[in-house]
Write an enzyme that holds these catalytic residues in place. Structure first.
Site, mmCIF file in Angstrom:
data_model
loop_
_atom_site.group_PDB
_atom_site.id
_atom_site.type_symbol
_atom_site.label_atom_id
_atom_site.label_comp_id
_atom_site.label_asym_id
_atom_site.label_seq_id
_atom_site.Cartn_x
_atom_site.Cartn_y
_atom_site.Cartn_z
ATOM 1 C CE1 TYR A 113 45.281 41.706 24.310
ATOM 2 C CE2 TYR A 113 45.698 42.764 22.200
ATOM 3 C CZ TYR A 113 45.851 41.697 23.057
ATOM 4 O OH TYR A 113 46.589 40.605 22.662
ATOM 5 C CB VAL A 168 38.047 44.073 30.584
ATOM 6 C CG1 VAL A 168 37.061 43.105 29.974
ATOM 7 C CG2 VAL A 168 39.418 43.429 30.771
ATOM 8 C CB CYS A 169 39.878 43.179 26.468
ATOM 9 S SG CYS A 169 40.848 42.336 25.179
ATOM 10 C CB ALA A 170 38.677 45.336 22.325
ATOM 11 C CB SER A 176 41.059 45.623 33.272
ATOM 12 O OG SER A 176 42.074 44.709 33.611
#
Length: 430
Positions: free
Chosen positions: A163, A141-143, A191
């Site tokens: 992200y 998720v994210c980075a 995500s």
């Protein structure tokens, strides 16, 4: 009375599936044997110094609700991990301790410094690459998709998201990038950020165990399923909150506190530059939260009680709320807060189990966790996700905690900052 309206819809998980019927690395969740129970599924969530605590804790908490055996492993030199925004998480083991363990799922949280530390762990890289070669489920998720899975060569030929500001970097590794809040392609799930992590974690349960279990877990979370509208809250008896600059906020925690709620509140308020003191109601700094996440407070409550606060905010969790209600020190602080017209708030079980029995909801409209609302003497406004009544703010559960924290930010700092933070965390669609 000020009333702001929002549209909410029944829970539907906004994820995108890329079907791969001939890809032998992909086993649809419905084909899993019914004899495989949730508690047979072993899940690894690695963390490191600089990890985004909301993403780590939400993932761990939600997946443990499905009965999975989740190991939180430190890729840093110590089990005590210094996550972003001053949140301290104690891992269950080191990555080296679990290097030879076979997991059904490995899920990587983000945080720019944290993902660099995860990426640079050769032990973790070897573990995850073997895990993927064995055809097992993996996620980020994210980075983490752009900064860990991509450089490790684990997104080749796949569709992924991450992200928003890292999408260009992701494009150099993945076959194609998408702006889905949750993207499933074969055995990889990706995500976008803190505000999509609850959906991400529920999607992981669906892929790992099945849709029925995912829906069973999602229901009590009180998740928000419509991210098109700006977050807001119902406000009664509106007053201007006047506070110090920066405002001083006390967030008590105890054994049995709901870790998602505690960490989301702390993280968001610190992002807003409030001075947040996390105080343990127990006799030591370390607490074991409701889903067995181990958090470390900044100080003990007795020490924290020597200071004054603009706002006291109680996370929920059945055991934690009961510990709060039994703490004479905390109840005394809350009563003084109310008597001096200062600000206080609670979410989930805490309005019903702490504020109500100690007379701290008298003359106030409030809400609480749906199953606890019958304990409130005034239930006329309980269906609202967040209620601000004068100097009191209350909310319903894990899935309303972002909105709860943003409402606090709005009252302390203004709506512009609250909306900016919501956008930064990919809570609402920009």
């Amino acid at each position: 009375m000020a009333l702001r309206h929002l549209r909410f819809f029944p829970h539907t998980l906004p994820l995108t599936l890329t079907p791969k019927p001939n890809n032998n690395r992909f086993t649809p969740s419905h084909s899993l044997s019914s004899s495989i129970m949730a508690n047979a599924h072993k899940v690894l969530v690695p963390i490191a110094d600089g990890t985004e605590p909301m993403e780590a804790v939400i993932t761990i908490d939600v997946i443990r609700r499905a009965g999975a055996d989740v190991t939180v492993a430190s890729a840093s030199s110590n089990l005590a991990v210094q996550a972003l925004h001053g949140v301290k998480i104690l891992a269950d083991a080191s990555v080296s301790d679990v290097a030879a363990t076979a997991f059904d799922l490995v899920a990587l949280p983000g945080g720019l410094q944290g993902v660099e530390n995860l990426r640079d762990s050769k032990v973790l890289e070897g573990l995850v690459k073997k895990h993927v070669e064995d055809g097992r489920l993996y996620a980020a998720v994210c980075a983490a998709p752009a900064a860990v899975l991509g450089p490790w060569g684990l997104l080749n030929g796949l569709k992924a998201t991450c992200y928003p500001s890292l999408m260009e970097k992701l494009a150099s590794y993945a076959a194609s990038t998408v702006e889905s809040r949750v993207q499933v392609d074969g055995r990889v799930v990706t995500s976008r950020g803190p505000g999509t992590t609850m959906e991400f974690a529920v999607a992981l349960i669906e892929q790992l165990i099945g849709k029925e279990k995912a829906d069973e877990v999602a229901g009590p979370l009180v998740m928000r399923s419509n991210h098109d509208d700006e977050h807001t809250f119902k406000e009664l008896n509106p007053v201007q909150w006047t506070v110090d600059n920066p405002p001083k906020i006390l967030v008590p925690i105890a054994n049995g506190s709901e870790e998602m709620e505690a960490v989301i509140i702390i993280d968001i308020l610190r992002r807003a530059k409030a001075k947040v003191v996390v105080a343990s109601v127990e006799d030591k700094l370390e607490i074991v939260a409701s889903r067995k996440v181990k958090l470390e407070a900044d100080m003990l409550l007795d020490e924290a009680a020597k200071l004054s606060y603009d706002l006291i905010v109680l996370p929920g969790g059945l055991g934690g709320a009961q510990a709060f209600a039994n703490s004479e020190t905390l109840v005394s602080l809350l009563k003084k807060q109310r008597e001096s017209n200062k600000y206080y708030g609670a979410i989930c079980a805490s309005p019903a189990l702490v504020l109500e029995p100690h007379g701290l909801l008298k003359g106030k409209k409030a809400t609480a966790f749906p199953a606890m609302c019958s304990k409130l003497s005034d239930q006329s406004e309980v269906e609202n996700r967040v209620i601000v009544d004068g100097n009191l703010v209350t909310s319903r559960g894990p899935g309303t905690t972002f909105e709860f924290a943003f409402a606090i930010v709005e009252k302390l700092f203004g709506r512009e900052l609250a909306l900016e933070l919501a956008k930064t965390m990919v809570f609402a669609r920009s």
